[in-house]
Design a protein around this motif. Structure first.
Motif, PDB file in Angstrom:
ATOM      1  N   ARG A  48       0.715  -1.038  -0.030  1.00  0.00           N
ATOM      2  CA  ARG A  48      -0.011  -0.121   0.034  1.00  0.00           C
ATOM      3  C   ARG A  48       0.723   1.456   0.347  1.00  0.00           C
ATOM      4  O   ARG A  48       1.866   1.343   0.801  1.00  0.00           O
ATOM      5  CB  ARG A  48      -0.993  -0.097   1.231  1.00  0.00           C
ATOM      6  N   SER A  50      -0.757   4.410  -0.267  1.00  0.00           N
ATOM      7  CA  SER A  50      -1.615   5.766  -0.082  1.00  0.00           C
ATOM      8  C   SER A  50      -2.798   5.220   0.802  1.00  0.00           C
ATOM      9  O   SER A  50      -3.046   4.229   1.041  1.00  0.00           O
ATOM     10  CB  SER A  50      -2.099   6.110  -1.517  1.00  0.00           C
ATOM     11  N   THR A  51      -3.242   6.381   1.002  1.00  0.00           N
ATOM     12  CA  THR A  51      -4.461   6.207   2.179  1.00  0.00           C
ATOM     13  C   THR A  51      -5.829   6.569   1.361  1.00  0.00           C
ATOM     14  O   THR A  51      -5.871   7.572   0.557  1.00  0.00           O
ATOM     15  CB  THR A  51      -4.196   7.078   3.308  1.00  0.00           C
ATOM     16  N   GLN A  53      -9.492   8.093   1.456  1.00  0.00           N
ATOM     17  CA  GLN A  53     -10.452   8.916   2.129  1.00  0.00           C
ATOM     18  C   GLN A  53     -11.748   8.889   1.318  1.00  0.00           C
ATOM     19  O   GLN A  53     -11.697   9.057   0.198  1.00  0.00           O
ATOM     20  CB  GLN A  53     -10.040  10.292   2.171  1.00  0.00           C
ATOM     21  N   ASP A 259     -12.626  -4.352   5.770  1.00  0.00           N
ATOM     22  CA  ASP A 259     -12.564  -2.721   5.802  1.00  0.00           C
ATOM     23  C   ASP A 259     -13.625  -2.308   5.242  1.00  0.00           C
ATOM     24  O   ASP A 259     -13.845  -1.047   4.991  1.00  0.00           O
ATOM     25  CB  ASP A 259     -11.086  -2.394   5.312  1.00  0.00           C
ATOM     26  N   SER A 266     -10.450   3.407   6.383  1.00  0.00           N
ATOM     27  CA  SER A 266      -9.937   3.259   5.179  1.00  0.00           C
ATOM     28  C   SER A 266      -9.844   2.070   4.656  1.00  0.00           C
ATOM     29  O   SER A 266      -9.148   1.214   5.182  1.00  0.00           O
ATOM     30  CB  SER A 266      -8.681   4.252   5.102  1.00  0.00           C
ATOM     31  N   ASP A 268      -8.424  -0.962   2.199  1.00  0.00           N
ATOM     32  CA  ASP A 268      -7.234  -1.122   1.634  1.00  0.00           C
ATOM     33  C   ASP A 268      -7.212  -2.109   0.423  1.00  0.00           C
ATOM     34  O   ASP A 268      -6.931  -3.414   0.708  1.00  0.00           O
ATOM     35  CB  ASP A 268      -6.426  -1.651   2.750  1.00  0.00           C
ATOM     36  N   GLU A 344      -7.493   8.895  -3.268  1.00  0.00           N
ATOM     37  CA  GLU A 344      -6.496   8.624  -2.578  1.00  0.00           C
ATOM     38  C   GLU A 344      -5.410   9.978  -2.120  1.00  0.00           C
ATOM     39  O   GLU A 344      -5.525  10.786  -2.711  1.00  0.00           O
ATOM     40  CB  GLU A 344      -5.469   7.612  -3.572  1.00  0.00           C
TER      41      GLU A 344
END
Length: 345
Positions: A48, A50-51, A53, A259, A266, A268, A344
């Motif tokens: 991974r 990036s996160t 949102q 998730d 967030s 994944d 992202e």
């Protein structure tokens, strides 16, 4: 019936089904804009970077706030009338509870031969350049003459130059979902066979009127579409598009990742395992071929693909005959738990 559906869908890959791409015809055209540089892919357990949102959450009583109503004639030449927002509510073709939204085909009006039946086509008010799209459905339309779809398409480029991503699509009594990428010339992803679970239908994504099969995949699981999905209690579909490519997943509610199931954190995609369908950037740079997409949920009737598949699916008489009888559309409705878009950072 599965063999009939698969043979009909395989035929579509050579040019019949992807007539769905003509849905682009009356979409607004705007100016090109630059897209960000390529990023490394985050799916297939590759790590991974990036996160995610939550940008848009469309659910229950606020679901329809995310969408505009398409009211032009059907670009796929269906026996359908897409109604406006006011008519959709007054006719009962859209409705909501505190946690679900419903989109219906009219099942009360007896029609004359050749008359279009009322239905709804919704397109997001916003457009996106790379995102994670998640649609959770309790059930979807099914039955002879139906053509339900959940897809994204460019709003700034003439089709197919800005691309189209078909996430859920099928016709009549088909039993498995078809996922397809349509682009301008030159997009031929070199996707390893270990990177997807579905049956690959083609690798040349370039499409045009009259030659618009695109590069598609058939899900191998009968819980992915139509009556099989409804019997399973619905399911969750996710499409992730970034600089590394495009991936689509499908799960039953019991199978979906934690998730997504808890809707509290967030998501994944790198932890979700091998996607159902995938198109990698090698051979088809996503930000070159996919630009400024609107997400669309609709049910059209008959039209180019459903007409061509109608007899092979085992449906009686003709598709236009089926449209005349309202009882054929008692099961032609979407029951949607939520539609969410994550970006992202």
């Amino acid at each position: 019936m599965l063999s009939l559906a698969l043979s009909a869908l395989a035929l579509s890959a050579s040019g019949a089904t992807a007539l769905s791409s003509k849905r682009h015809a009356s979409l607004a055209q705007r100016m090109k804009s630059e897209r960000p540089a390529l990023r490394s892919p985050v799916w297939h357990g590759m790590g991974r970077d990036s996160t995610f949102q939550l940008e848009d959450n469309c659910q229950g009583s606020t679901f329809f706030d995310c969408f505009d109503y398409f009211t032009d004639s059907d670009p796929t030449h269906g026996d359908v009338v897409f109604v406006n927002e006011s008519d959709a509510w007054s006719l009962g073709l859209v409705s909501s509870t505190s946690d679900q939204a419903f989109l219906r085909v009219d099942n009360t009006s007896t029609l004359a031969s050749g008359q279009g039946r009322n239905s709804v086509r919704l397109g997001t008010k916003k457009t996106y350049d790379g995102a994670l799209f998640v649609l959770d459905v309790e059930r979807m339309p099914t039955g002879c003459a139906t053509w339900p779809a959940f897809w994204t398409v460019s709003q700034s480029q003439p089709w197919p130059l800005g691309g189209e991503i078909d996430i859920i699509e099928g016709v009549n009594l088909n039993t498995v979902n078809q996922m397809t990428l349509h682009t301008g010339p030159g997009c031929e992803p070199n996707t390893p066979s270990t990177d997807y679970l579905a049956q690959q239908l083609g690798t040349t994504c370039a499409s045009s009127d009259g030659a618009n099969a695109g590069c598609g995949f058939l899900d191998k699981n009968t819980t992915s579409y139509g009556a099989g999905l409804n019997t399973a209690g619905g399911g969750v579909f996710a499409m992730h598009w970034d600089g590394g490519g495009v991936s689509i997943w499908h799960w039953t509610h019991d199978e979906q990742p934690c998730d997504l199931a808890d809707q509290s954190g967030s998501p994944d995609p790198s932890s979700w395992g091998t996607p159902t369908a995938a198109w990698v950037a090698d051979g088809c740079s996503p930000y070159t071929y996919l630009k400024d997409h609107q997400a669309i949920i609709e049910t059209t009737l008959c039209g180019d693909w459903a007409n061509s598949n109608y007899a092979a699916a085992g449906c009686p008489a003709t598709c236009s005959d089926a449209v005349m009888d309202p009882s054929n559309f008692n099961d032609a409705y979407w029951q949607i738990n939520y539609f969410s878009v994550f970006t992202e950072s």
